[in-house]
Design a protein around this motif. Structure first.
Motif, PDB file in Angstrom:
ATOM      1  N   PHE A 104       0.842  -1.199   0.000  1.00 53.15           N
ATOM      2  CA  PHE A 104       0.000   0.000   0.000  1.00 53.15           C
ATOM      3  C   PHE A 104       0.875   1.246   0.000  1.00 53.15           C
ATOM      4  O   PHE A 104       1.825   1.357   0.777  1.00 53.15           O
ATOM      5  CB  PHE A 104      -0.899   0.006   1.239  1.00 53.15           C
ATOM      6  CG  PHE A 104      -1.864   1.153   1.300  1.00 53.15           C
ATOM      7  CD1 PHE A 104      -3.013   1.156   0.526  1.00 53.15           C
ATOM      8  CD2 PHE A 104      -1.623   2.247   2.120  1.00 53.15           C
ATOM      9  CE1 PHE A 104      -3.913   2.205   0.577  1.00 53.15           C
ATOM     10  CE2 PHE A 104      -2.515   3.314   2.188  1.00 53.15           C
ATOM     11  CZ  PHE A 104      -3.661   3.283   1.404  1.00 53.15           C
ATOM     12  N   TYR A 168     -12.052  -1.482  -0.552  1.00 56.13           N
ATOM     13  CA  TYR A 168     -11.236  -0.675  -1.471  1.00 56.13           C
ATOM     14  C   TYR A 168     -12.014   0.574  -1.848  1.00 56.13           C
ATOM     15  O   TYR A 168     -13.232   0.650  -1.678  1.00 56.13           O
ATOM     16  CB  TYR A 168     -10.864  -1.464  -2.739  1.00 56.13           C
ATOM     17  CG  TYR A 168     -11.910  -1.437  -3.829  1.00 56.13           C
ATOM     18  CD1 TYR A 168     -11.858  -0.482  -4.844  1.00 56.13           C
ATOM     19  CD2 TYR A 168     -12.954  -2.357  -3.848  1.00 56.13           C
ATOM     20  CE1 TYR A 168     -12.831  -0.442  -5.844  1.00 56.13           C
ATOM     21  CE2 TYR A 168     -13.928  -2.329  -4.847  1.00 56.13           C
ATOM     22  CZ  TYR A 168     -13.858  -1.370  -5.842  1.00 56.13           C
ATOM     23  OH  TYR A 168     -14.810  -1.320  -6.818  1.00 56.13           O
ATOM     24  N   GLU A 172      -7.290   4.272  -4.167  1.00 62.70           N
ATOM     25  CA  GLU A 172      -6.160   3.743  -3.403  1.00 62.70           C
ATOM     26  C   GLU A 172      -5.191   3.010  -4.322  1.00 62.70           C
ATOM     27  O   GLU A 172      -5.563   2.447  -5.347  1.00 62.70           O
ATOM     28  CB  GLU A 172      -6.612   2.849  -2.259  1.00 62.70           C
ATOM     29  CG  GLU A 172      -7.261   1.547  -2.630  1.00 62.70           C
ATOM     30  CD  GLU A 172      -7.694   0.791  -1.388  1.00 62.70           C
ATOM     31  OE1 GLU A 172      -7.061  -0.227  -1.095  1.00 62.70           O
ATOM     32  OE2 GLU A 172      -8.641   1.223  -0.706  1.00 62.70           O
ATOM     33  N   TYR A 174      -1.541   0.586  -4.962  1.00 62.20           N
ATOM     34  CA  TYR A 174      -0.596  -0.424  -4.479  1.00 62.20           C
ATOM     35  C   TYR A 174       0.521  -0.605  -5.492  1.00 62.20           C
ATOM     36  O   TYR A 174       0.303  -0.473  -6.706  1.00 62.20           O
ATOM     37  CB  TYR A 174      -1.298  -1.771  -4.287  1.00 62.20           C
ATOM     38  CG  TYR A 174      -2.288  -1.806  -3.150  1.00 62.20           C
ATOM     39  CD1 TYR A 174      -1.915  -2.238  -1.881  1.00 62.20           C
ATOM     40  CD2 TYR A 174      -3.606  -1.390  -3.351  1.00 62.20           C
ATOM     41  CE1 TYR A 174      -2.836  -2.259  -0.840  1.00 62.20           C
ATOM     42  CE2 TYR A 174      -4.526  -1.401  -2.320  1.00 62.20           C
ATOM     43  CZ  TYR A 174      -4.141  -1.840  -1.066  1.00 62.20           C
ATOM     44  OH  TYR A 174      -5.045  -1.856  -0.032  1.00 62.20           O
ATOM     45  N   ARG A 212      -2.590   1.206   5.539  1.00 64.42           N
ATOM     46  CA  ARG A 212      -3.959   1.519   5.159  1.00 64.42           C
ATOM     47  C   ARG A 212      -4.765   1.815   6.427  1.00 64.42           C
ATOM     48  O   ARG A 212      -4.605   1.136   7.435  1.00 64.42           O
ATOM     49  CB  ARG A 212      -4.583   0.331   4.415  1.00 64.42           C
ATOM     50  CG  ARG A 212      -5.904   0.640   3.736  1.00 64.42           C
ATOM     51  CD  ARG A 212      -6.401  -0.584   2.973  1.00 64.42           C
ATOM     52  NE  ARG A 212      -7.518  -0.242   2.100  1.00 64.42           N
ATOM     53  CZ  ARG A 212      -8.791  -0.263   2.469  1.00 64.42           C
ATOM     54  NH1 ARG A 212      -9.113  -0.623   3.712  1.00 64.42           N
ATOM     55  NH2 ARG A 212      -9.747   0.061   1.622  1.00 64.42           N
TER      56      ARG A 212
END
Length: 431
Positions: A104, A168, A172, A174, A212
């Protein structure tokens, strides 16, 4: 989610794809999630069976997760996507899989934020900005994935979500890392950091690894009305000599994403207050000595004792001792123990029965651990010698919360101190 186009109601002409979708569907059921469904607009009617529709490799598949929009991806990517979710979701920072992991990251500049905001809604399983490197003769491949990722399924399975932080959200991000099965954590960290460096240097997009947000950080009791109620109990805004520099340091620390930088930032707040604490401690000891009856007719012995009092103040010129004195002076152990991680053993285990007798010892131990950790984080030398009381990397998030609480208490103490005796950032009297 209810959809008439589930796997049992469609035709999958290609045998390999049919097997992959069946395997993914079974995995989803084992996770406790709804089965796959298909977007009607993306399917083609079969000539000989118009009541069914045919699923092709590029057909849009929908996966449902709680409290979030359906995850949209191509049928050919479904098996990989669902399989990748079987990794371990660790510390809300990384989904660690056997051959693929997801880290993340949070944006730090406008370009990174724009990229997150404008990424397409359908999942790009390959990711963006793909790049490879070799470590010890083995290949690692990195890319960026935005929005729905296999992590969403892992979070949903672990029930690590609520209405404020669903599995989610569309923005966001990753870093996806395809890696050898026996890759170590240190190798993974090194590759991710090197990849983020390239994103920053070549693309002008700054991302940093982060944790997160946890559901507990914004529970149901912290809804809008509860937050408004707390806001109505704000204390008066702090003003006066030295306060602007102090609150500026505090806000800078708030803005740090990495927990190690938060620790260093909030330690700076405490160090700022330390100059005033040490000064007042010296004044108090000297004042007490001058209040002695012997001060009216000072002899050689009295002058020698007064000199010793002054010289003893020099020990607080050492950062570690100044930090300890400040935390003992400004901080409330009873309050800090509520957020103290197990790493701070004495403070964490401080009981009501021993609060009065062991509080100072617990605060001193915390100060020692803060000093050692701050020094370790602030030094880039490869030969830096540790003291054994540094905070483990796994506990840095919790430790940063403790240091923040201590910094808040120090700011309050400073604001209540005599304005004419406060030390400024430059070491003089605050103006």
């Amino acid at each position: 989610m209810t959809n008439e186009y589930t796997l049992s109601r469609v035709s999958v002409p290609e045998e390999k794809l049919r097997k992959e979708l069946s395997d993914a569907n079974a995995r989803l059921k084992r996770m406790g999630l709804d089965e796959l469904s298909f977007a009607e607009a993306a399917l083609e009617a079969e000539v000989d069976a118009p009541e069914l529709v045919a699923v092709l490799s590029d057909s849009t598949v929908m996966i449902s997760v709680p409290r979030a929009d359906e995850i949209l991806l191509e049928a050919q990517d479904v098996q990989w996507f669902v399989s990748a979710a079987s990794g371990k979701w660790l510390d809300r920072k990384i989904l660690r899989g056997e051959a693929v992991s997801f880290v993340f990251v949070e944006p730090q500049d406008g370009a990174a934020i724009t990229f997150m905001a404008e990424a397409p809604g359908i999942v790009s399983a390959k990711g963006y900005f793909e790049s490879k490197c070799d470590v010890d003769g083995r290949t690692f491949k990195c890319s960026v994935m935005v929005g729905a990722t296999p992590v969403a399924l892992a979070i949903a399975t672990a029930h690590d979500y609520d209405k404020y932080f669903p599995p989610y959200h569309s923005g966001e991000t990753y870093v996806r890392v395809d890696h050898p099965p026996n890759a170590t954590d240190s190798q993974l960290d090194a590759v991710v950091n090197a990849y983020l460096f390239e994103l920053a240097s070549s693309c002008g997009m700054d991302f940093v690894p982060a944790a997160r947000p946890a559901p507990a950080e914004w529970g149901a009791e912290d809804g809008f009305d509860a937050i408004i109620e707390r806001g109505e109990r704000l204390r008066p805004i702090l003003t006066g000599p030295g306060i602007p520099d102090l609150t500026s340091l505090f806000v800078q620390a708030l803005g740090a994403v990495d927990p190690s930088q938060r620790v260093v930032g909030f330690a700076k707040v405490i160090e700022y207050v330390a100059v005033t604490v040490v000064r007042l401690e010296g004044f108090q000891q000297i004042r007490s000595k001058l209040m002695s009856p012997h001060a009216l007719a000072p002899d050689a012995k009295f002058m020698s004792e007064l000199k010793s009092v002054v010289e003893r103040q020099r020990e607080y010129g050492e950062d570690r001792r100044a930090l300890e004195l400040t935390i003992r002076t400004c901080c409330d152990a009873a309050d800090l123990r509520r957020v103290a991680p197990p790493f701070c053993t004495l403070l964490h285990k401080l009981s009501d029965e021993k609060l009065s007798s062991d509080a100072e010892k617990a605060l001193s131990d915390f100060a020692e651990r803060l000093s050692a950790t701050r020094n370790q984080l602030s030094h880039a030398k490869a030969n830096y010698t540790t003291r054994g009381t540094e905070c483990p990397a796994a506990d840095l998030d919790a430790f940063a919360s403790l240091v923040r609480a201590a910094a808040q208490q120090c700011v309050r103490w400073y604001a209540l101190s005599d304005p004419s005796l406060r030390a400024s950032r430059q070491g003089g009297i605050a103006g």
